[in-house]
Design a protein around this motif. Structure first.
Motif, PDB file in Angstrom:
ATOM      1  N   GLU A 107       0.813  -1.212   0.000  1.00 61.65           N
ATOM      2  CA  GLU A 107       0.000   0.000   0.000  1.00 61.65           C
ATOM      3  C   GLU A 107       0.851   1.268   0.000  1.00 61.65           C
ATOM      4  O   GLU A 107       0.374   2.346  -0.372  1.00 61.65           O
ATOM      5  N   SER A 131      -8.511  -7.735  -1.182  1.00 63.90           N
ATOM      6  CA  SER A 131      -9.927  -7.843  -1.557  1.00 63.90           C
ATOM      7  C   SER A 131     -10.085  -7.278  -2.960  1.00 63.90           C
ATOM      8  O   SER A 131      -9.227  -6.526  -3.437  1.00 63.90           O
ATOM      9  N   ASN A 134      -9.912  -3.424  -2.834  1.00 64.43           N
ATOM     10  CA  ASN A 134      -8.563  -2.981  -2.530  1.00 64.43           C
ATOM     11  C   ASN A 134      -7.631  -3.208  -3.722  1.00 64.43           C
ATOM     12  O   ASN A 134      -6.759  -2.376  -4.012  1.00 64.43           O
ATOM     13  N   ARG A 137      -8.257  -0.463  -6.317  1.00 63.60           N
ATOM     14  CA  ARG A 137      -7.710   0.807  -5.883  1.00 63.60           C
ATOM     15  C   ARG A 137      -6.185   0.814  -6.012  1.00 63.60           C
ATOM     16  O   ARG A 137      -5.587   1.752  -6.552  1.00 63.60           O
ATOM     17  N   LEU A 138      -5.547  -0.273  -5.555  1.00 62.22           N
ATOM     18  CA  LEU A 138      -4.080  -0.334  -5.577  1.00 62.22           C
ATOM     19  C   LEU A 138      -3.543  -0.470  -6.994  1.00 62.22           C
ATOM     20  O   LEU A 138      -2.499   0.103  -7.333  1.00 62.22           O
TER      21      LEU A 138
END
Lengths: 233, 233
Positions: A107, A131, A134, A137-138
């Motif tokens: 992250e 997930s 996640n 987004r990443l």
């Protein structure tokens, strides 16, 4: 009965180096496996050996662990930065010869690490995205930071194990995908915190990539194994 | 997180036969070991191979497990009755060729099984006595039922492992001997109930035997190992 929660059971397991690796899933399933973290390339899954030719240039090894991928890539002349959230992993990877290792979470990867030609996530380390949300987004965040991602994961739908099928069903009832695992590492008297670990089918992977700027270049699959390596660009 | 408690995790582990065996101690320590239950005699601890010549006549194998001791003794011409509280163990031992196996606890051994020349408790199975008090009571009960007991145990005081030393200290604070373990078998999603498992030093063994009608005939020990086999008569 009490369980001492001490961060870095994983690292202590790597320091001791004997294994097996015991993973506890939040349905109570314990699985035990030989340590993969020190395996020489000859004992890697065949798809990872095949995936090596997709790893070029300057490399970020996410979840460097004992350094097996980083060391092999260094031998092949790549410049590798290895990151891991385990202090023990960092120590062990460094001691084994990985030249640039840092205690850092996926992250927290940003341009301060420089640009990478390839991000490597072997050994199911795609799971570190945690997930689907996640991951999305990443992946969007990582888009300007690297040209290619070579990541291993396992297709949960190829399992016929009743314990796994029950877990998938339980996940679906909770609005999670089948392969959204919640697990923790246990080692002797040490227990790491629970964390989310994601395994995905190729279809789920494609859905996750939508809108992230990444697409599937190729999938390296292996007959009879749920494990596969995705090359994303 | 929940843990399904299902009796006979141990038996399912034997049925599957791959291991490792995961034992949870009540301080949270998990230990994992290769399955010993199918080991051919060449891979037994040296003291157990030496102990074989102390096993004569009609034999009761307490905690027959996968039948490794019973099978070797049958090969050597002994008549063997194997008992175990695990239904899975009974099935596996029978399938592997142990001719007389019964689902029965050590506590329930009585003259209905007939008289035995030797009671065998290999693989730390002295531990099935559970506690010093229970051991004393059961040994007294077994006195008229057998001529000799050949039992393996481990001297807890030879460990230098900090986790074990802390456990010993905790036991002493509770008025227990160092080696009064409380453990359970975990296998995949299955968890057996907690049970008491006793390991003793030679001195503790001698103290337990007092007043039971049993005495130590010889101790078979091995340099560098806490494991030893006691021959009681």
């Amino acid at each position: 009965m009490y369980v001492r929660v001490v961060v870095d059971a994983f690292g202590q397991m790597l320091r001791d180096g004997t294994g097996p690796e015991i993973i506890e899933r939040d349905d109570g399933l314990l699985s035990a496996a030989k340590l993969i973290y020190f395996a020489p390339v000859a004992r890697w899954p065949a798809v990872e050996r095949r995936a090596l030719r997709w790893v070029r240039g300057r490399v970020l090894d996410v979840g460097v662990g004992g350094g097996r991928a980083a060391l092999e890539l260094q031998r092949r002349g790549r410049s590798v930065v290895g990151i891991d959230v385990s202090q023990g992993a960092i120590e062990v990877a460094r001691a084994r010869g990985v030249r640039d290792v840092r205690l850092q979470a996926l992250e927290d990867v940003d341009e301060s690490l420089g640009h990478f030609d390839t991000i490597v996530m072997f050994g199911n380390n795609f799971g570190l995205f945690g997930s689907p949300g996640n991951a999305q987004r990443l992946l969007r965040w990582l888009r300007p930071l690297a040209d290619r991602i070579v990541a291993g994961t396992s297709n949960p739908y190829l399992s016929e194990d009743p314990a796994h099928l029950a877990y998938h069903e339980r996940n679906r009832e909770r609005g999670r995908t089948a392969g959204q695992l919640r697990i923790r590492v246990r080692y002797r008297e040490l227990t790491d915190p629970w964390f989310d670990f994601l395994i995905v089918s190729p279809d789920e992977l494609t859905a996750i990539l939508e809108g992230t700027g990444w697409g599937v270049r190729t999938l390296l699959e292996q007959d009879g194994s749920p494990y596969y390596v995705a090359v994303l660009e």
